[in-house]
Design a protein around this motif. Structure first.
Motif, PDB file in Angstrom:
ATOM      1  N   GLU A  74       0.816  -1.220   0.000  1.00  0.00           N
ATOM      2  CA  GLU A  74       0.000   0.000   0.000  1.00  0.00           C
ATOM      3  C   GLU A  74       0.845   1.264   0.000  1.00  0.00           C
ATOM      4  O   GLU A  74       0.530   2.222  -0.689  1.00  0.00           O
ATOM      5  N   ASP A  91      -0.773  -5.253   2.871  1.00  0.00           N
ATOM      6  CA  ASP A  91      -1.247  -4.090   3.628  1.00  0.00           C
ATOM      7  C   ASP A  91      -0.503  -4.141   4.963  1.00  0.00           C
ATOM      8  O   ASP A  91      -0.798  -4.964   5.827  1.00  0.00           O
ATOM      9  N   TRP A 221      -4.879  -4.651  -1.606  1.00  0.00           N
ATOM     10  CA  TRP A 221      -4.212  -5.065  -0.361  1.00  0.00           C
ATOM     11  C   TRP A 221      -5.180  -5.202   0.807  1.00  0.00           C
ATOM     12  O   TRP A 221      -4.874  -5.860   1.786  1.00  0.00           O
ATOM     13  N   ASP A 222      -6.357  -4.553   0.705  1.00  0.00           N
ATOM     14  CA  ASP A 222      -7.338  -4.680   1.791  1.00  0.00           C
ATOM     15  C   ASP A 222      -7.902  -6.107   1.866  1.00  0.00           C
ATOM     16  O   ASP A 222      -8.181  -6.614   2.951  1.00  0.00           O
TER      17      ASP A 222
HETATM   18 CA    CA Z   1      -6.294  -1.360   4.296  1.00  0.00          CA
END
Ligand code: CA
Ligand code: IPD
Ligand code: CA
Length: 277
Positions: A74, A91, A221-222
């Motif tokens: 991120e 992340d 990335w979440d």
């Molecule tokens: Ca995130």
């Protein structure tokens, strides 16, 4: 499938776990200290020095083990060999706003994907909540685990059992799409939480604490690790149309049983908002 490949997924999982635990250690080390906080896309999109420190530590450990792999993180974007077959999606601190406020709901998320012929498949996912020492892991076709114990999604059959749901919101205050969706579920009386760390929201679906979760506007990335963990725990991950798309910006995740009902409400017009209809 990874058949035909000599890639050692067990070793890759060990590397991911080591990197996640190292980032978690850094996060806990800095708890209670004054943070250097900057904003990114909006006044509420925060980044602390800990986000950067965690990403650097994760990148270093991955590079030591797999110098030929690409890493999408991120904070630093994609680095490494362009078009590399293997790409880590990181992340380093999911739930930065929580972290910056001392609210203990945040984690590290690390996934590995393999890209071939324009397609990509998720090979493994690791999410580590250092505040509770909960390590969620999954390997493609290998089930899902928390601290080494198998986990599975809940058996809650319907929204009105009742189910416990979670959601999240993007930082862009101009993107209010989810307000209407949330309103529909709240108007039905369905309990909905907004804990503030998408990767953990997904893991909570995987281990049955939440029965469902949805969010619009997610970044890779979440959800990269958490979506695989949900699927490997027996859950379902789709977009709003019900199409299996665990890597998209729109994620609806559930125990599978109430998925159709959840999609129906999320897609319904305002006239169908009441639960007793
Ligand atoms: Ca995130
Ligand atoms: C955010 C969190 C939040 C979600 C946002 C994400 P960050 O990630 O996961 O719960 O609602 O969409 O951007 O910025 O804390 O890594
Ligand atoms: Ca983050």
């Amino acid at each position: 499938m990874t058949s035909g490949s000599s890639f050692d997924l067990t070793l890759a999982l060990q590397v991911a776990v080591q990197a996640a635990q190292e980032a978690g250690r850094i996060q806990q080390d800095y708890v209670g200290r004054a943070h250097t906080i900057a904003t990114k896309s909006s006044f509420s999109d925060l980044v602390t020095e800990v986000d950067g420190l965690c990403e650097a530590a994760i990148r270093e450990l991955i590079a030591q083990a797999y110098p030929q792999h690409a890493v999408l993180g991120e904070e630093e974007g994609e680095q490494g060999q362009a078009g590399a077959e293997y790409r880590w999606v990181v992340d380093p601190l999911d739930g930065t706003v929580n972290y910056a406020h001392g609210f203990p709901f945040y984690c590290v998320s690390i996934a590995l994907e393999r890209r071939r012929d324009g397609e990509s498949e998720r090979l493994l996912g690791v999410v580590y909540d250092a505040t509770r020492n909960e390590l969620f892991t999954a390997v493609q076709n290998g089930g899902a685990f928390m601290n080494g114990q198998p986990i599975s999604v809940s058996g809650t059959p319907t929204l009105r059992t009742p189910a416990l749901l979670s959601t999240g919101f993007p930082y862009d205050p101009g993107d209010s799409r989810n307000l209407g969706l949330l309103a529909k579920l709240l108007a039905m009386g369905v309990p909905v939480r907004r804990p503030g760390a998408a990767a953990l929201d997904l893991c909570y679906v995987a281990c049955g604490r939440f029965d469902g979760y949805w969010e619009l506007g997610l970044k890779p990335w979440d959800s990269a690790a958490g979506a695989l963990i949900v699927q490997q725990a027996g859950g379902r991950v789709t977009d709003l149309a019900g199409v299996s798309r665990p890597d998209g910006p729109v994620i609806v995740a559930s125990n599978g049983l109430l998925h159709a009902g959840l999609l129906e409400v999320l897609n319904a017009g305002p006239e169908t908002q009441r639960a007793d209809q």
